[in-house]
Design a protein around this motif. Structure first.
Motif, PDB file in Angstrom:
ATOM      1  N   LYS A  82       1.957  14.930   4.165  1.00 49.56           N
ATOM      2  CA  LYS A  82       1.830  15.953   3.881  1.00 49.56           C
ATOM      3  C   LYS A  82       2.477  17.044   3.265  1.00 49.56           C
ATOM      4  O   LYS A  82       3.101  16.357   2.887  1.00 49.56           O
ATOM      5  CB  LYS A  82       2.112  16.759   5.556  1.00 49.56           C
ATOM      6  CG  LYS A  82       1.486  16.082   6.570  1.00 49.56           C
ATOM      7  CD  LYS A  82       1.813  15.994   8.038  1.00 49.56           C
ATOM      8  CE  LYS A  82       2.017  15.217   9.211  1.00 49.56           C
ATOM      9  NZ  LYS A  82      -0.346  16.133   9.237  1.00 49.56           N
ATOM     10  N   PRO A  83       1.602  17.915   2.998  1.00 55.82           N
ATOM     11  CA  PRO A  83       2.814  19.295   1.936  1.00 55.82           C
ATOM     12  C   PRO A  83       3.831  19.424   2.728  1.00 55.82           C
ATOM     13  O   PRO A  83       4.475  19.673   1.893  1.00 55.82           O
ATOM     14  CB  PRO A  83       1.670  20.744   2.133  1.00 55.82           C
ATOM     15  CG  PRO A  83       0.004  19.785   2.195  1.00 55.82           C
ATOM     16  CD  PRO A  83       0.686  18.281   3.448  1.00 55.82           C
ATOM     17  N   GLU A  84       4.375  19.904   3.532  1.00 64.53           N
ATOM     18  CA  GLU A  84       5.464  20.327   4.235  1.00 64.53           C
ATOM     19  C   GLU A  84       6.143  18.660   4.027  1.00 64.53           C
ATOM     20  O   GLU A  84       7.486  19.661   4.122  1.00 64.53           O
ATOM     21  CB  GLU A  84       5.300  20.341   5.738  1.00 64.53           C
ATOM     22  CG  GLU A  84       4.444  22.278   6.246  1.00 64.53           C
ATOM     23  CD  GLU A  84       2.803  21.209   6.852  1.00 64.53           C
ATOM     24  OE1 GLU A  84       2.944  20.163   5.459  1.00 64.53           O
ATOM     25  OE2 GLU A  84       2.379  22.111   7.244  1.00 64.53           O
ATOM     26  N   GLY A  85       5.894  17.886   4.191  1.00 66.58           N
ATOM     27  CA  GLY A  85       6.402  17.307   4.356  1.00 66.58           C
ATOM     28  C   GLY A  85       6.942  16.213   3.112  1.00 66.58           C
ATOM     29  O   GLY A  85       8.265  16.939   2.548  1.00 66.58           O
ATOM     30  N   ASN A 102      10.794   0.915  -3.708  1.00 64.14           N
ATOM     31  CA  ASN A 102      10.629  -0.506  -3.724  1.00 64.14           C
ATOM     32  C   ASN A 102       8.741  -0.372  -3.359  1.00 64.14           C
ATOM     33  O   ASN A 102       8.528  -0.924  -2.862  1.00 64.14           O
ATOM     34  CB  ASN A 102      10.783  -1.392  -2.751  1.00 64.14           C
ATOM     35  CG  ASN A 102      10.479  -1.415  -1.548  1.00 64.14           C
ATOM     36  OD1 ASN A 102      11.013  -0.433  -0.928  1.00 64.14           O
ATOM     37  ND2 ASN A 102      11.842  -1.960  -0.929  1.00 64.14           N
ATOM     38  N   LEU A 103       8.351   0.405  -4.004  1.00 60.90           N
ATOM     39  CA  LEU A 103       6.806   1.334  -3.852  1.00 60.90           C
ATOM     40  C   LEU A 103       6.561   0.881  -4.892  1.00 60.90           C
ATOM     41  O   LEU A 103       6.588   0.341  -6.082  1.00 60.90           O
ATOM     42  CB  LEU A 103       6.765   2.497  -3.838  1.00 60.90           C
ATOM     43  CG  LEU A 103       7.638   3.815  -2.673  1.00 60.90           C
ATOM     44  CD1 LEU A 103       7.017   5.151  -3.349  1.00 60.90           C
ATOM     45  CD2 LEU A 103       6.812   3.767  -1.439  1.00 60.90           C
ATOM     46  N   ARG A 104       4.766   0.345  -4.218  1.00 63.55           N
ATOM     47  CA  ARG A 104       3.614  -0.699  -5.862  1.00 63.55           C
ATOM     48  C   ARG A 104       3.509   0.859  -6.604  1.00 63.55           C
ATOM     49  O   ARG A 104       3.659   2.048  -6.241  1.00 63.55           O
ATOM     50  CB  ARG A 104       2.354  -1.201  -4.694  1.00 63.55           C
ATOM     51  CG  ARG A 104       2.282  -1.552  -4.022  1.00 63.55           C
ATOM     52  CD  ARG A 104       1.352  -2.674  -3.882  1.00 63.55           C
ATOM     53  NE  ARG A 104       1.137  -3.115  -2.539  1.00 63.55           N
ATOM     54  CZ  ARG A 104       0.022  -3.419  -2.164  1.00 63.55           C
ATOM     55  NH1 ARG A 104      -0.553  -3.741  -3.031  1.00 63.55           N
ATOM     56  NH2 ARG A 104       0.261  -4.496  -0.741  1.00 63.55           N
ATOM     57  N   PRO A 105       3.377  -0.120  -8.111  1.00 67.41           N
ATOM     58  CA  PRO A 105       3.182   0.975  -9.255  1.00 67.41           C
ATOM     59  C   PRO A 105       1.920   2.198  -8.836  1.00 67.41           C
ATOM     60  O   PRO A 105       1.116   1.490  -8.308  1.00 67.41           O
ATOM     61  CB  PRO A 105       3.135   0.000  -9.981  1.00 67.41           C
ATOM     62  CG  PRO A 105       3.367  -1.057 -10.104  1.00 67.41           C
ATOM     63  CD  PRO A 105       3.189  -1.047  -8.941  1.00 67.41           C
ATOM     64  N   GLY A 106       2.291   3.336  -9.340  1.00 64.52           N
ATOM     65  CA  GLY A 106       1.777   4.391  -9.032  1.00 64.52           C
ATOM     66  C   GLY A 106       1.629   4.910  -8.077  1.00 64.52           C
ATOM     67  O   GLY A 106       0.985   5.836  -7.278  1.00 64.52           O
ATOM     68  N   GLY A 108       4.353   6.108  -5.638  1.00 70.51           N
ATOM     69  CA  GLY A 108       5.109   7.119  -5.845  1.00 70.51           C
ATOM     70  C   GLY A 108       4.217   8.852  -6.499  1.00 70.51           C
ATOM     71  O   GLY A 108       5.105   9.534  -5.539  1.00 70.51           O
ATOM     72  N   ALA A 109       4.134   8.412  -7.436  1.00 67.74           N
ATOM     73  CA  ALA A 109       3.246   8.933  -7.674  1.00 67.74           C
ATOM     74  C   ALA A 109       2.704  10.367  -7.236  1.00 67.74           C
ATOM     75  O   ALA A 109       1.986  11.509  -6.983  1.00 67.74           O
ATOM     76  CB  ALA A 109       2.889   9.273  -9.604  1.00 67.74           C
ATOM     77  N   GLY A 110       1.442   9.647  -6.007  1.00 64.98           N
ATOM     78  CA  GLY A 110       1.086  10.032  -5.495  1.00 64.98           C
ATOM     79  C   GLY A 110       1.468  10.413  -4.250  1.00 64.98           C
ATOM     80  O   GLY A 110       0.975  11.926  -3.490  1.00 64.98           O
TER      81      GLY A 110
END
Length: 393
Positions: A82-85, A102-106, A108-110
């Motif tokens: 959510k944008p607010e989050g 410890n996110l999969r590649p890509g 985190g960018a999203g």
């Protein structure tokens, strides 16, 4: 922008008074679940950093079974979809020194939690990202879990020898990767102290596995020297193995120059006696006492509980009585410091237990906090009731 080391924001963390430890004043955000990511951030908190665990609306699925890995943190539940989050995350990240994920590649960018996005408004930040199989390559997008890495890296077969592959019940890759996370974060902070520059750091479960097996994975023009044994392998020789005693097991690790005769003499048996039969006639304590007196290194193979309650390491464990019927012991400090010693009183948080207090520290008024809660951008939770379960048994 992140504050300089030793000057950063500090709050009342996980019920533990602030103001102590070598990382006191360092603010760490954790965007991670299960073991390696949380445990890496936990190690930073164990040295005095203020760690805020940012959880998704579903919470960390490992939070109860692996409650210890979140000890000493505060938890805020934020919906980063959510944008607010994402605005709440940005407000937290603007003053962060270290961000662990410890996110999969890509992924985190999203969500706006990748280094380029954060560095645009906090160039001092040090990010540490852990993946299963690295940031690139054919396996980069595959999920990485400790048992999978044990099998993939050859650890299970090496442990099982010629017999069935054997799983390590300690999550060895996760724990080692957590140490790499903490080490990388501290190195990044040191670099920032020297240069004023933040940076992105990455590691992986594969890197941890390769590190632990560095000797076994060396290849060259020589025959392999692997010691092989079956599922119940007790050791490669009479002087380097486990022996069953009257009441348990003893591990013997004789020094170079020690003979089988020396062990027989220490046990007080005849020169013709078989060592297995000799050990079977004495209890474990007697065997270890006699071997130690003869300067033959040996130890009782103890259960976990024996290690905790034995009193061998005064001050190393603390007894916890959280809300509910459970009690548990937790290890205390892993190291001591002559100039930055501190007392620890760390507890695992419930998902969103500290959402309200953290939002208050961001100077968000009651109306704004209520709006965020009503929109489900953030969730307020309750204290956690730990479940005492062994993850792999």
């Amino acid at each position: 922008m992140g504050a300089p080391v030793g000057v950063g924001w500090a709050g009342a963390t996980g019920g533990r008074p602030t103001g102590g430890g070598p990382l006191s004043g360092v603010r760490v955000l954790l965007v991670g679940t299960f073991v390696a990511g949380p445990f890496g951030a936990f190690l930073l908190g164990h040295m005095g950093a203020d760690v805020i665990k940012i959880e998704s609306p579903g919470g960390d699925p490992w939070r109860e079974r692996g409650f210890y890995y979140s000890d000493g943190m505060r938890s805020i539940v934020v919906d980063l979809k959510k944008p607010e989050g994402r605005e709440v995350f940005r407000s937290l990240a603007e003053g962060a020194d270290v961000i662990v994920d410890n996110l999969r590649p890509g992924v985190g960018a999203g969500l706006g939690v990748d280094y380029p996005t954060i560095a645009a408004y906090n160039p001092d930040v040090v990010t540490v990202s852990l993946t299963g199989f690295g940031q690139s390559g054919p396996l980069a997008m595959e999920p990485g879990f400790d048992p999978v890495l044990q099998a993939w890296s050859g650890q299970c077969v090496a442990q099982g020898g010629d017999d069935i592959p054997v799983l390590y019940t300690v999550p060895v890759n996760d724990v080692s990767a957590a140490a790499l996370i903490a080490f990388g974060a501290c190195t990044g902070l040191f670099h920032r102290m020297k240069t004023g520059e933040g940076q992105a750091i990455s590691t992986s479960l594969v890197a941890a596995s390769m590190y632990m097996q560095s000797a076994e994975l060396v290849r060259g023009e020589f025959p392999p020297l692997l010691r092989r044994g079956g599922r119940d392998f007790t050791g490669p020789s009479e002087l380097d193995r486990y022996y069953r005693t009257k009441d348990g097991w003893v591990r013997v690790q004789a020094s170079v120059g020690t003979t089988v005769g020396d062990v027989r003499d220490a046990l007080g048996v005849r020169a013709s006696d078989d060592l297995e039969a000799a050990f079977a006639t004495v209890d474990s304590t007697t065997a270890v006492d006699r071997l130690t007196a003869a300067q033959v290194p040996a130890a009782i193979a103890r259960q976990h509980r024996d290690v905790v309650v034995s009193g061998d390491h005064p001050g190393r464990f603390t007894h916890r009585r959280p809300e509910g019927p459970y009690t548990y012991y937790r290890p205390q400090q892993y190291m001591s410091f002559s100039r930055s010693s501190y007392e620890q009183d760390m507890y695992p948080p419930g998902a969103g237990e500290h959402t309200t207090s953290i939002l208050e520290e961001l100077d968000l008024g009651a109306d704004e906090r209520e709006r965020l809660v009503d929109s489900c951008a953030v969730i307020v939770g309750e204290p956690m009731k730990p479940r005492i379960l062994n993850p792999y048994r």
